[in-house]
Design an enzyme around this catalytic site. Structure first.
Site, PDB file in Angstrom:
ATOM      1  CB  SER A 131      -0.974  -0.020   1.261  1.00 24.20           C
ATOM      2  OG  SER A 131      -2.126   1.092   1.252  1.00 24.20           O
ATOM      3  CG  HIS A 132       0.083   3.872   3.095  1.00 29.94           C
ATOM      4  ND1 HIS A 132      -0.977   2.827   3.272  1.00 29.94           N
ATOM      5  CD2 HIS A 132       0.381   4.457   4.347  1.00 29.94           C
ATOM      6  CE1 HIS A 132      -1.149   2.714   4.530  1.00 29.94           C
ATOM      7  NE2 HIS A 132      -0.441   3.454   5.146  1.00 29.94           N
ATOM      8  CG  ASP A 149      -2.165   4.205  -2.132  1.00 28.85           C
ATOM      9  OD1 ASP A 149      -2.880   4.116  -3.252  1.00 28.85           O
ATOM     10  OD2 ASP A 149      -2.418   3.438  -1.259  1.00 28.85           O
ATOM     11  CG  ASP A 186      -2.310  -0.166  -3.250  1.00 29.60           C
ATOM     12  OD1 ASP A 186      -1.967   0.887  -2.564  1.00 29.60           O
ATOM     13  OD2 ASP A 186      -3.197  -1.304  -3.038  1.00 29.60           O
ATOM     14  CG  ASP A 207      -5.874   1.197  -2.057  1.00 32.25           C
ATOM     15  OD1 ASP A 207      -4.846   2.162  -1.919  1.00 32.25           O
ATOM     16  OD2 ASP A 207      -6.079   0.438  -1.407  1.00 32.25           O
ATOM     17  NE  ARG A 208      -4.186   3.560   1.953  1.00 35.45           N
ATOM     18  CZ  ARG A 208      -4.463   3.235   3.333  1.00 35.45           C
ATOM     19  NH1 ARG A 208      -4.881   4.084   4.000  1.00 35.45           N
ATOM     20  NH2 ARG A 208      -4.234   2.002   3.826  1.00 35.45           N
ATOM     21  CD  GLU A 213     -11.493   2.336   5.287  1.00 35.81           C
ATOM     22  OE1 GLU A 213     -11.544   0.869   5.820  1.00 35.81           O
ATOM     23  OE2 GLU A 213     -10.268   2.175   4.807  1.00 35.81           O
ATOM     24  CB  SER A 215      -6.808   5.820   5.980  1.00 35.57           C
ATOM     25  OG  SER A 215      -7.859   4.732   5.298  1.00 35.57           O
ATOM     26  CE  LYS A 228      -7.974   1.759   0.972  1.00 41.09           C
ATOM     27  NZ  LYS A 228      -8.379   0.396   1.625  1.00 41.09           N
TER      28      LYS A 228
END
Length: 567
Positions: free
Chosen positions: A122-123, A293, A295, A297-298, A381, A383, A394
């Protein structure tokens, strides 16, 4: 297929005790552990594959992707070799191993695959000294539910061998089908290398009015945008969707070459780490900014002059403006979801729309169940993650396209849209303090003692005076969630203190890396009066934060002088 069949080997191994997925079927650890510990990755991959019932696994299709971080290519090769040996019939893999997490979810659902394996942390930072992760998504395209994660963990604790085809080699750069004849297998094993963007882009075309967004980005009143892929997986998506498809100038997109170490940066789209974008936006040249981020998703949204849109506000504003999106005009809106720590800004929108809100623990897998049952259309979320029922993950780029659609429809700037929202619904001041890299034993005792204090009978009704502010405790609990779909109960998901003025303090323990732990402290306060909407969040929330620090003694007990990250 050429030559003799590729042998399938069974390799003896011994279990590791630390391979419990942190939630959603994901294992995140220092890269050196995956790279250096004998059979560490094969053990976990075998546990994931063995968690799929044999009759469902034989001949099935799975999706494999990565965010391009260091060790991804080696890990992808191992996943392919083990999938072949375990009877998987076909793998769909992004070119060069690259697939964003939303794209993996999209492809799983499109082709009705049995699931997918995503190589991402992730991040978190990449490189040899960074972190690596393996995430398992199930057949609905979403993160593995807890029952599957528990099964993976139980298998990992007793594993004695794994199956692999070490001589199987694939060319990740070549689009198209590759087939392999395996020993003792009646059908060839097939790998299909696909363009990482195309299938996902086709889905986006069915959701949005691309013509409206293109007019916004190219017309006479062109909105100048700046989008930072942070050297993660999103570079190809940003270029193909925003630049090639929607007409944004090529120089709108920065840091779009995926790098194994993300250029030495932390691929986390917030004000602490996305400083390159923030400084560019502060100059006033660009009207809209976004970052993603590793991958994909954020996301983070910025307006002109660096105007920051908090994730909780973003979720609420999207909810209030869903009529700008053709997908929701056609499908309708059934319900909203938010994680418990996310601000209650969404709840005020939902109340005005007479739409239910589901408050869940942190983790997208809880939303997946709600969406599968038709209860939830939009969720998010604090985050920096937002998504809808078009996927079961997400989706950062989806959220950016929603924002561009809202701007196109309302013909307002980011800041004007946010301020109009505050004027109508009030402003929720909100911040999160992260105490990162703590000793797990220390965090356990802090949370244990804090729970005993705040859930004690004498705590409700207590008053805390900080300066001119007096806060009276109205309610406290250790949050637990009863899934309305299947009745599953999830306990100990954070400590909540709710005051009589609806302000909130939340303490939550996070241990996604498995080696060190993080305590997150959340503070929220509501302001209805528009004359109070221009204050700095930390100034507004400082009395609440003082209360939180006093009752938790977190600085004294950890030796820290302050949080690692503030968002």
């Amino acid at each position: 297929m050429e030559g003799s069949p590729i042998p399938v080997l069974t390799v003896p191994t011994a279990p590791y005790e630390d391979q419990r997925p942190a939630g959603g079927g994901g294992l995140r650890r220092p890269t050196g552990l995956f790279e250096g510990q004998r059979n560490y990755l094969p053990n976990f991959i075998q546990s994931v594959l063995s968690s799929i019932d044999l009759r469902d696994r034989q001949g099935c299709t799975m999706v494999v992707g990565s965010d391009g971080r260091y060790f991804s290519r080696t890990a992808t090769e191992i996943v392919v070799q083990m999938a072949a040996a375990n009877g998987i019939g076909r793998l769909i893999i992004g070119q060069n191993g690259i697939l964003s997490t939303p794209a993996v979810s999209c492809i799983i659902r499109k082709i009705k695959a049995a699931g997918g394996i995503i190589l991402t942390a992730s991040h978190c930072p990449g490189g040899p000294g960074g972190e690596f992760g393996v995430k398992f998504n199930v057949a609905n395209g979403g993160p593995a539910p807890d029952v599957v994660s528990d099964k993976i963990y139980q298998i990992s604790k007793t594993i004695e061998e794994y199956a692999i085809c070490p001589d199987l080699r694939i060319d990740l750069s070549r689009l198209g089908r590759q087939e392999f004849d395996l020993e003792n297998k009646f059908k060839p094993f097939r790998v299909e290398i696909v363009d990482p963007v195309d299938i996902y882009l086709n889905l986006l075309r069915t959701i949005f009015d691309f013509n409206a967004i293109k007019s916004l980005l190219t017309g006479p009143s062109q909105l100048k945008i700046r989008v930072d892929a942070m050297h993660g997986v999103m570079g190809p998506y940003v270029r193909k969707v925003l630049c090639d498809e929607l007409g944004a100038p090529a120089n709108s997109a920065i840091n779009c070459v995926p790098l194994e170490d993300f250029g030495g940066q932390h691929p986390d789209p917030n004000l602490t780490y996305a400083t390159t974008l923030l400084e560019a936006m502060k100059g006033g040249e660009y009207g809209f900014g976004a970052a993603f981020d590793a991958d994909g998703d954020r996301y983070m949204i910025l307006g002109q002059n660096g105007f920051f849109v908090s994730p909780s506000d973003s979720l609420a504003i999207i909810a209030a403006n869903l009529s700008c999106i053709p997908y929701f005009r056609q499908m309708g809106v059934r319900g909203f979801g938010r994680s418990m720590p996310t601000s209650m800004a969404l709840d005020r929108v939902a109340k005005s729309m007479k739409i239910p809100v589901y408050e869940t623990p942190a983790g997208w897998r809880f939303f997946s169940n709600l969406m599968d049952s038709g209860r939830c259309s939009l969720c998010g979320e604090e985050s920096f993650g937002t998504g809808s029922d078009h996927l079961r993950e997400k989706d950062g780029l989806w959220a950016v396209l929603v924002w561009l659609s809202i701007i196109a429809a309302r013909k307002q700037s980011v800041e004007e849209i946010v301020r109009d929202h505050w004027a109508k619904f009030g402003r929720h001041y909100y911040c999160r303090f992260d105490y990162v890299g703590l000793e797990p034993k220390t965090t356990y005792y802090i949370m244990r003692d804090l729970e005993a204090l705040v859930t004690g009978k004498s705590f409700v009704g207590q008053q805390f005076a900080v300066g001119s502010h007096v806060y009276s405790v109205a309610k406290t609990d250790s949050f637990e969630y009863v899934d309305p779909v299947d009745g599953t109960v999830t306990k100990k998901q954070g400590l909540r203190i709710i005051f009589s003025d609806a302000s909130r303090l939340i303490f939550r323990l996070s241990s996604s890396s498995g080696v060190r732990a993080t305590i997150r402290l959340y503070a929220e306060s509501y302001e209805k009066d528009p004359s109070g909407h221009d204050q700095e969040p930390q100034a507004v929330l400082s009395p609440l934060i003082a209360i939180a620090l006093k009752i938790s003694q977190i600085h004294e007990r950890t030796g820290r002088r302050g949080p690692t990250v503030i968002t």
